[in-house]
Every structure is written in C-alpha cells, then in structure tokens.
Enzyme design. Structure first.
Site, short mmCIF file in Angstrom:
data_model
loop_
_atom_site.label_atom_id
_atom_site.label_comp_id
_atom_site.label_asym_id
_atom_site.label_seq_id
_atom_site.Cartn_x
_atom_site.Cartn_y
_atom_site.Cartn_z
N LYS A 83 0.85 -1.20 0.00
CA LYS A 83 0.00 0.00 0.00
C LYS A 83 0.89 1.25 0.00
CE LYS A 83 -3.83 2.00 2.71
NZ LYS A 83 -4.65 1.83 3.93
N SER A 113 -9.68 1.78 3.18
CA SER A 113 -8.85 2.55 2.30
C SER A 113 -7.80 1.73 1.54
CB SER A 113 -8.13 3.63 3.10
OG SER A 113 -7.23 3.03 4.02
N SER A 132 -9.64 -0.58 7.44
CA SER A 132 -9.16 -0.46 6.05
C SER A 132 -8.48 -1.67 5.45
CB SER A 132 -8.23 0.74 5.93
OG SER A 132 -9.00 1.89 5.84
#
Ligand code: GLN
Length: 487
Positions: free
Chosen positions: A79, A154, A178
C-alpha cells in the site's frame, strides 16, 4: 497448476522445489498487471525492472544453496502509505506527489529480509481516509468482481490486486477497518493485527493510536505466512510490543477443538443486509458442524463506536498532518504573499476534500473550548468499548460478525454522503478502538455475485487463534477459491 491463481503457499512450494523461479512468478504477475490493471486500477506505481532484478537476486541466492527467508521469492504488493526507499510513496495524495522516501519502513525491511519481491505500490484513499478508495487523488480503484463497484477502502488497491490475481500477497493498513472492509468487498483474506504487533516505523501516520499494518492474501495460510514475516518487536516504534511471534504459517493448520464463538446481539440489527446476515449465520452453522460452541454476548457500547472513532481518528489526523506545511514535506504552492499564506495555499492545494474535512473535524474536537466535550469524552467511551470486549472474552474465544452491513456499494453512491460512508465501518472500527486483532475471510456471495466477508475478532495477541479458527472454516468451504473474471 498455473502461477496465477495459486495460493501463496502453493506458489512458495513450487519455488522451493525449483519448478518455478522467482523471475517466472514475478513476470507472470507483472503480465497480469499489464493485462488487467488498466481496468482495475489497483496500482499507483509498478517498477518492472526493479521487481525482476529483486527476483533474479533471490533466484541466484537459491541456486547458490543459501537459505532463503520465509517469503522465498513471492511477489508482494505494498500500500502506498508505507515508505519504500527509492520508490515513490504518495499516500495517494497530491501533497506527496513525487516524494521518494530515503528509507524503508520496518515492514519493508522485513519483506526484503524475508526474500519477498516488491511488485508495486497500491492505490488507497488519500492518507488512508475513506472506505472506498474513491478519495485517491490519482485514480479510482474498481472492484474486480464488478467494475462498477468499489473495492472498499482505504486499502482498496491491495485488496483488488489480490482479488484480481495481480499479486498473491499484499500489505494494507487498518486504522478503522481499512484492511478488513476491502478484504470483505473483494473476497480475499485480510487481517488487522493487535495494536503493537507490527511496527509502524515508516508507515505514514494517520491515527497513531489506531494504525496497524497487516496482510492480504488469497487464503488464510497466505495471511499467516505474511504476518509471520511482518510481526515482531522494533525499537523504532515505541508502541511495538516485545512478545514472541508464533510460527503462524505452521500452526495455522492446527484446528481448534471446541472453540467458543461469541455473536453480539448488537451486531444483528436493522440496516444489516439480509444476504450478508444469512451468509454470516450460515458461516456459524459451518462452525457448529465442526464442534464449535456459539454463544450470544453483548457489546453494549458498540453503538458509540462510529461516533468515537470519528472524533479520535480525525483528532489524531489533524495533528499528524500538521507536518505537511510546504516546507518539510511535499507540495509547496507556487504563489503566495507571506509565510502564513504559503502554509495555507500549500495545504489548500495539496490536500483533497475528505482530508480537509478530517483536519477541520479534528482541529475542532481538540480546540480549547471543545476538548473536554468531544475528544476527552471519546477517549472515555473508547475505554468502555475495550472493557466490553474484555468482559466478552471471559466467556468466548473469538467473536464473529459481519465485516460490513452490505456487499460492495457502487462507485459514486456514497460520495455525497460522508456519514453514510462512515457507517460502512460500523463492524470494523471497534477493534481499532480496542486495539484487538481481527480477520476477514470470504464467507459467501450475494445473488449478484458479490463477495460477503465474515469477521472474527480475538483478544490481544491472539492472532494465532484467529488464523486457526479462520482456516478451519476455509477447509470446509470454497468461497476463497472463486476468482473474478475482470472484464
Ligand atoms: N474508513 C475509515 C476512515 O476513513 C477507515 C480508514 C482506515 O482504516 N485507514 O477513517
């Protein structure tokens, strides 16, 4: 069996046997990215040459007979909120466009020493604020099961990358669901470790008392393997806890006899989609058939979790994001009259709408006149939420719940209604407020073929118990074996 679609464990075995080289595996995934990511848009940055060079170095090590780390040549996506030395780290924000960290996050060092290949950086909501990955300043990631829908957020890029077989493993971060929410929406396994289990050194901070890095994988054993590589004490994170790390990748295969599973009556109320509820209940039946005991429990303060989280997380964010002043980091406005004007122009241009909303909410909640009424009150309720869990775990081993009230919603559907967006976090954020580990695993599909996730929560540092419980379910079901055709 082909490389693409193999579980991380299967691929690792083939790498170890020498059936497949890391260069071959990495190339296959890079090809899959080239083929599918134009539609899914999971990646912000893929450095083909760099990935192949890492894979080649690992293959050479293996040929020389040197012992390899536990990820033995597997590609892993990261990420874009996690610092990677020499590779862009933008947090999907214009503020950090072009930022190349001079150091690796602890977890990236761990990936490297475990002999993983860093295949690319994945898209996310800007600074990890959001539940749909629509808040990225660069692109909207799509759900591989239905390109009209969100992958969740997210960490939507990492979840979509694993779901669409563009990486067998990925890193996400979970401040308020997330990892687990996008895992649920995309039909993959995602785990948020206990607060303190994985070092946050080199993770760009959002809500420092809530943030944790964790694994995504296409089965539970893959999540166990990746967590084993990531977990452990790091003196550079003062909240990292020095407690032994079990060999999750080995113990995950040991079923738990007579596991006691709690279900909270507060979790099965109006607003919960019927198909989600029936998948979760069917999941509990699977556990019953395996000899588990299902017990009703109560988490009386869970109804305050969304309200508490959306005070605590923005408060911490407003403080953490103060560092983006146009001087120390990131974007600086080209035009300004004086120093104050430079700060506000740089921040005004660099941050997106949701990030600004969080900074305003947090600054307000922390301001002199309101601190006691909002922030301090939220901290007190946070403690009560944790106490509820402590009480519940006296009589059950794990707590099962939906991961989200509905399957993946449509892109654009909730963008004008921040409160509705915040409510998609209703089942996940209590674990962050309480610091507990949680895992989400595929547990069903809706009539229109959207994945439905099951969440299991455990007491602090009981990741092993969660992984073993999740693996028992996986051995009885095949939801995790289904893959979307991206078209
Ligand atoms: N949806 C939550 C938020 O916007 C979760 C974010 C996260 O876990 N990073 O704050």
């Amino acid at each position: 069996m082909s490389i693409i679609g193999a579980t991380a464990g299967e691929l690792l075995q083939r790498l170890e046997r020498g059936d497949v080289s890391s260069v071959e595996a990495t190339t296959a995934y890079l090809d899959a990215i080239a083929l599918n990511d134009g539609r899914v848009k999971a990646f912000l940055h893929v450095d083909w040459d760099h990935a192949i060079a890492q894979a080649r170095a690992i293959d050479e090590k293996r040929q020389r007979g040197e012992s390899l780390g536990i990820l033995g040549g597997l590609p892993v996506a990261v990420k874009d909120v996690v610092c990677t030395q020499g590779q862009p780290t933008t947090c999907a924000s214009k503020m950090l466009k072009g930022f190349v960290p001079p150091y690796d996050a602890h977890v990236v060092t761990r990936l490297k020493t475990s002999d993983a290949v860093l295949i690319g950086k994945t898209n996310m909501d800007e600074f990890a604020m959001g539940s749909s990955t629509e808040n990225s300043a660069y692109q909207v990631t799509r759900n591989p099961w239905d390109l009209e829908r969100t992958p969740g957020g997210s960490s939507g890029g990492s979840a979509a990358a694993v779901a669409a077989s563009m990486a067998p493993l990925a890193l996400g971060t979970d401040t308020g669901g997330s990892i687990r929410l996008p895992a649920g929406y995309c039909g993959v396994v995602g785990m948020k470790p206990t607060y303190g289990r994985v070092s946050r050194f080199g993770l760009v901070a959002y809500g420092s008392s809530l943030d944790q890095i964790g694994p995504f994988a296409n089965d539970v054993a893959g999540a166990a393997l990746l967590l084993e590589a990531l977990a452990g004490y790091d003196r550079r994170d003062s909240t990292s806890v020095d407690t032994p790390v079990p060999q999750y990748s080995r113990t995950v295969e040991e079923p738990l006899a007579g596991v006691r599973i709690g279900i909270a009556k507060e979790h099965f109320v109006s607003g919960l989609d019927r198909e989600v509820e029936s998948s979760v209940r069917a999941g509990l039946d699977v556990y019953k058939s395996l000899g588990a005991e299902i017990k009703e429990i109560s988490l009386p303060h869970s109804k305050y979790a969304v309200a508490v989280y959306y005070i605590v997380a923005p408060s911490e964010a407003s403080s953490n994001l103060a560092r983006y002043d146009g001087v120390h980091y990131g974007h600086r406005a080209a035009q300004f009259d004086n120093m104050i004007d430079m700060y506000s122009a740089s921040r005004g241009e660099g941050f997106g709408a949701e990030v600004k909303r969080r900074i305003m909410l947090g600054t307000y909640a922390l301001s002199a006149g309101y601190y006691d009424a909002y922030y301090l009150k939220a901290l007190k309720v946070r403690r009560l939420i944790r106490n509820d869990f402590d009480e519940a775990f006296k009589s059950v081993d794990v707590i099962a719940s939906p991961v989200a009230p509905t399957p993946a919603f449509k892109i654009g559907e909730l963008m004008d209604d921040p409160l509705a967006m915040y409510l998609s976090d209703i089942y996940t954020i209590s674990a962050n407020l309480a610091g507990l580990p949680g895992i989400c695993l595929p547990a069903g599909f809706s009539r229109n073929n959207l994945p439905i996730g099951l969440q299991l929560l455990g007491p602090p540092f009981e990741e092993e118990r969660l992984l073993r419980t999740a693996r028992m379910f996986e051995c009885e079901t095949d939801f995790h074996k289904r893959r979307p055709t991206v078209e």
